[in-house]
Design a protein around this motif. Structure first.
Motif, PDB file in Angstrom:
ATOM      1  N   TYR A  17      -7.775  -6.669   2.028  1.00 16.26           N
ATOM      2  CA  TYR A  17      -7.856  -5.552   2.984  1.00 16.26           C
ATOM      3  C   TYR A  17      -6.541  -4.794   3.021  1.00 16.26           C
ATOM      4  N   GLY A  18      -5.410  -5.509   2.942  1.00 13.51           N
ATOM      5  CA  GLY A  18      -4.112  -4.847   2.982  1.00 13.51           C
ATOM      6  C   GLY A  18      -3.898  -3.930   1.804  1.00 13.51           C
ATOM      7  N   ASN A  19      -4.325  -4.368   0.624  1.00 11.16           N
ATOM      8  CA  ASN A  19      -4.127  -3.525  -0.553  1.00 11.16           C
ATOM      9  C   ASN A  19      -4.914  -2.234  -0.448  1.00 11.16           C
ATOM     10  N   PHE A  70      -6.394 -10.968   4.029  1.00  9.47           N
ATOM     11  CA  PHE A  70      -5.300 -10.013   4.213  1.00  9.47           C
ATOM     12  C   PHE A  70      -4.965  -9.313   2.906  1.00  9.47           C
ATOM     13  N   ARG A  71      -5.002 -10.062   1.805  1.00  8.99           N
ATOM     14  CA  ARG A  71      -4.601  -9.487   0.524  1.00  8.99           C
ATOM     15  C   ARG A  71      -5.522  -8.337   0.153  1.00  8.99           C
ATOM     16  N   LEU A 108       2.905  -5.973   6.053  1.00  9.67           N
ATOM     17  CA  LEU A 108       2.180  -4.705   6.194  1.00  9.67           C
ATOM     18  C   LEU A 108       1.165  -4.785   7.317  1.00  9.67           C
ATOM     19  N   VAL A 109       0.443  -5.912   7.384  1.00  8.61           N
ATOM     20  CA  VAL A 109      -0.564  -6.074   8.438  1.00  8.61           C
ATOM     21  C   VAL A 109       0.096  -6.032   9.810  1.00  8.61           C
ATOM     22  N   PHE A 114      -0.696   0.855  15.230  1.00 10.98           N
ATOM     23  CA  PHE A 114      -1.992   1.383  15.670  1.00 10.98           C
ATOM     24  C   PHE A 114      -2.612   0.607  16.825  1.00 10.98           C
ATOM     25  N   GLN A 129      -8.289  -5.534  -7.282  1.00  7.62           N
ATOM     26  CA  GLN A 129      -8.466  -6.434  -6.145  1.00  7.62           C
ATOM     27  C   GLN A 129      -9.774  -7.204  -6.257  1.00  7.62           C
ATOM     28  N   ILE A 183       1.088  -2.485  10.594  1.00  8.92           N
ATOM     29  CA  ILE A 183      -0.067  -1.667  10.974  1.00  8.92           C
ATOM     30  C   ILE A 183      -0.527  -2.012  12.388  1.00  8.92           C
ATOM     31  N   LEU A 211      -6.215  -0.827   2.300  1.00  8.70           N
ATOM     32  CA  LEU A 211      -5.783  -0.010   3.437  1.00  8.70           C
ATOM     33  C   LEU A 211      -4.436   0.647   3.159  1.00  8.70           C
ATOM     34  N   SER A 212      -3.501  -0.094   2.497  1.00 11.02           N
ATOM     35  CA  SER A 212      -2.196   0.503   2.248  1.00 11.02           C
ATOM     36  C   SER A 212      -2.329   1.698   1.308  1.00 11.02           C
ATOM     37  N   ILE A 227      -5.202   9.223  10.060  1.00  8.00           N
ATOM     38  CA  ILE A 227      -5.676   7.894   9.704  1.00  8.00           C
ATOM     39  C   ILE A 227      -6.563   7.403  10.839  1.00  8.00           C
ATOM     40  N   VAL A 250      -3.348   4.540   3.506  1.00  6.63           N
ATOM     41  CA  VAL A 250      -2.246   5.032   4.342  1.00  6.63           C
ATOM     42  C   VAL A 250      -1.283   5.867   3.515  1.00  6.63           C
ATOM     43  N   LEU A 292       2.180  -8.263   2.123  1.00  7.49           N
ATOM     44  CA  LEU A 292       0.999  -7.766   2.829  1.00  7.49           C
ATOM     45  C   LEU A 292       0.922  -8.312   4.247  1.00  7.49           C
ATOM     46  N   TYR A 293       1.426  -9.540   4.454  1.00  4.10           N
ATOM     47  CA  TYR A 293       1.500 -10.026   5.834  1.00  4.10           C
ATOM     48  C   TYR A 293       2.343  -9.065   6.665  1.00  4.10           C
TER      49      TYR A 293
END
Lengths: 94, 299
Positions: free
Chosen positions: B205-207, B202-203, A71-72, A79, B263, A75, B209-210, B42, B213, A68-69
């Motif tokens: 929000y990333g999950n 991050f965990r 992924l961030v 963007f 989550q 992104i 948001l991914s 998006i 997407v 996820l790091y």
């Protein structure tokens, strides 16, 4: 010339995002291992299914963090970063 | 059986309105303010209002509004479930409320221990807020959990709690805990301490948001595919979204429902583990015992 510079910035950002997502390999392998071991454990001791499943989900969530790091960062590169870089370039040109 | 009084029913209706109206309000707000755009794209949270402030402008976005609406809806749900509690004649909604309380109590007791029993209400609040926020996307709304600002707020709150419980034995014990197990690992320990709230935010929000997407990418891909398959037909038939019927819904079950609930569970679980793990329980009780003995001797 300016178009070329902006094109290089955009292309660099896209390439960087793609490279960052290579990090997805790690969590994939790790989580696969975790689930395999959990399946083995359930096969050995079916009565411990609940505890094993919840522990496995926890472990998977933590193992996912590195992915996820990446992924961030990807992104952000897609963007957010292009706008900032183009602004810096325009400021530098004046 | 005695009929329920009129005021009881009126309060019930009020609570149900309190549950449903915020969601309706969010949908109306979204429909009224959404800019017209072509196709699927998006986008981040929409900015509704900018309040000028001395240091930095205060920006009110869709995610803040949505999370407050979720809070109001959950408040209405709680009031509805606990309305008319009776120890002799147990109604269905009381069963549901009792089930929730018992489950969360058991979970907290299981993973935090007896000392943290009072945490169950906080954990239940986190679970409900996070879960329902992620489920907002089922209504086509912007889920507040896919905005890092909202989740980072929760993570900072949890970090403050962790630090408070680490401080329970005084600042010396707190600072000493960084030099364990070996003194030269101190920088790494400091980094991992800072990384705790960061990785939690991050965990989550990333999950979420991914999921968004990937859903958008697949929806766009299906749009192109159905154009490829049916594009040669004339008129209306050529634009018929054949492949977009039903297929995205299957993904939505995983990304919106399962992933959102998972989550929420993981965020609550990590909160419990970090708080109870950071608290030096044995030292705290030993210190307490010492103080007690001192007092006894003084007397």
């Amino acid at each position: 010339m300016l178009e070329l510079a902006i094109g290089i910035i955009l292309g660099g950002c896209a390439l960087g995002a793609g490279c960052a997502m290579i990090a997805g390999i790690g969590p994939g392998i790790g989580e696969g291992n975790a689930v395999a071991k959990a399946c083995e454990a359930i096969g050995r001791q079916p009565e411990s299914k609940g505890a094993v499943t919840s522990t496995m989900l926890m472990g998977c969530a933590i193992a996912e963090t590195t992915g996820l790091y990446a992924l961030v960062i990807a992104i952000l590169l897609i963007f957010v970063a292009p706008n900032i870089f183009v602004k810096i370039l325009l400021n530098a040109i004046g | 059986m005695k009929r329920k009084s009129r005021s009881f029913a009126a309060l019930d209706i009020l609570y149900i309105c309190m549950m449903i109206l915020p969601i309706v309000a969010a949908i109306v707000l979204k429909v009224l303010t959404k800019p017209i755009s072509e196709g699927i794209s998006i986008t981040g949270a929409q900015i509704y209002l900018t309040v000028p402030m001395p240091i930095q402008d205060l920006i009110i976005t869709e995610s803040q509004i949505n999370s407050w609406l979720v809070m109001i809806a959950i408040f209405g749900l709680c009031l509805f479930l606990t309305h008319g509690l009776d120890s002799r004649k147990v109604s269905t909604r009381q069963h549901v409320a009792e089930w929730i309380v018992e489950k969360v109590d058991a979970m907290v007791l299981d993973s935090m221990g007896e000392y943290f029993r009072g945490f169950s209400s906080f954990i239940a609040a986190i679970l409900a807020l996070s879960g329902f926020s992620s489920l907002m996307s089922l209504f086509g709304l912007y889920p507040p959990t896919s905005d890092i600002n909202i989740v980072a707020g929760w993570a900072i709150l949890v970090f403050a709690l962790i630090t408070y419980y680490k401080f329970k034995c005084g600042p010396i014990t707190y600072l000493k805990s960084f030099t364990e197990p070996v003194a030269f690992l101190t920088p790494l320990n400091v980094i991992s301490e800072v990384a705790t709230p960061l990785s939690m935010a991050f965990r989550h929000y990333g999950n979420v948001l991914s999921g968004t997407v990937i859903s958008v990418l697949i929806a766009t891909g299906l749009q192109g595919l159905s154009k490829l398959v049916l594009g040669w037909l004339p008129g209306f038939l050529g634009e018929f979204p054949l492949l977009q019927i039903g297929l995205p819904a299957v993904l939505s079950i995983y990304f919106d429902v399962f992933s959102g609930c998972l989550q929420a569970y993981i965020f609550a679980m990590l909160t419990m583990m970090y708080v109870s793990g950071g608290f030096p329980m044995e030292e705290y009780f030993a210190k307490k015992e010492k103080l007690k003995n001192k007092k006894m001797e003084a007397n």
